[in-house]
Design an enzyme around this catalytic site. Sequence first.
Site, short mmCIF file in Angstrom:
data_model
loop_
_atom_site.label_atom_id
_atom_site.label_comp_id
_atom_site.label_asym_id
_atom_site.label_seq_id
_atom_site.Cartn_x
_atom_site.Cartn_y
_atom_site.Cartn_z
N ASP A 257 -19.37 11.82 -8.25
CA ASP A 257 -20.34 11.09 -9.06
C ASP A 257 -20.89 9.98 -8.18
O ASP A 257 -20.12 9.17 -7.63
CB ASP A 257 -19.68 10.46 -10.29
CG ASP A 257 -19.23 11.48 -11.31
OD1 ASP A 257 -19.38 12.70 -11.06
OD2 ASP A 257 -18.72 11.07 -12.37
N HIS B 203 -14.38 15.87 -4.31
CA HIS B 203 -14.02 17.28 -4.38
C HIS B 203 -14.75 18.10 -3.33
O HIS B 203 -15.75 17.65 -2.74
CB HIS B 203 -14.36 17.83 -5.77
CG HIS B 203 -13.66 17.12 -6.89
ND1 HIS B 203 -12.65 17.69 -7.62
CD2 HIS B 203 -13.85 15.87 -7.42
CE1 HIS B 203 -12.23 16.84 -8.55
NE2 HIS B 203 -12.94 15.72 -8.44
N SER C 58 -17.39 3.67 -2.70
CA SER C 58 -17.67 3.79 -1.28
C SER C 58 -18.74 4.85 -1.07
O SER C 58 -19.61 5.03 -1.92
CB SER C 58 -16.42 4.11 -0.49
OG SER C 58 -16.65 3.90 0.89
#
Length: 268
Positions: free
Chosen positions: A77, A129, A230
């Site tokens: 996200d 992921h 980050s």
Amino acid sequence: MHYTNYISFLFEKFASCAFPPLIQNLINRIYVRIFDIKLDEFDTLANYPTLNALFTRSLLKMRNFDTTQSYMISPCDSVIMEFGECTENCAMQIKGKPYFVSDFIKTRLEEGYAYVNFYLSPRDYHRFHAPLNLKIKRLEFIAGRLLSVSEKALLRYNEVFSKNKRVVLECEDDFGATLYFVAIGALNVGRIQINFAPEVVGFKESKTLLFHTPIAVKKGEEIGSFLMGSTIVLLSKNWKYDLRLKEKVYFGQCIAKKIDKKLESKMT
């Protein structure tokens, strides 16, 4: 120790501390309110014993995504801070701020690579992921600073990505092409967790791990997580991205389609 690393060290100590439940619940509520965090897909606040646990929260239910080999999904996200073609060993951390890719990943890329910068804000889901089925051949831990990677910082300072602490994963996709997945540390992000190499968390100096038997990670499988927000940078070849600058993307969302080189050669 650079002062930003020291600030990040102190913040991590605070975030890892389990305060009495009433106080911890208040801390969690304040954080959620300040950053307008949506918890629809996550556990209730009372079940996060530290602020760090809230930062690194996991999804209660895996999101649905297209498992077709020819489609790439977003690894996290985030907001698309910049993307484009790597030219003459250069990519952009943000418009007008180039950096040398060879300094960034410690190897020089051949021509034809594209880069995408995914910025994770403090409000985002902080796990990342695999965007494709990957075989991970090399892990490069690069010790560095923990400078902010916010838009203001990227516009103000040069070569932030190349100066910051980061983990570079050299991977091979299902089509035999090499893809680089780079997790970059930042201010208050003192830890980059890599699930298949947990020892990386404790590294203080730069180090290379070579996997003679590549680590197989399936599309959508969790690779690791950040403390706070980050940036993830993907360096890939032969993928056509469907993205816009400042666009919000979500883990599992289709972001690119494989370029059919055989069809492309017939058309030209």
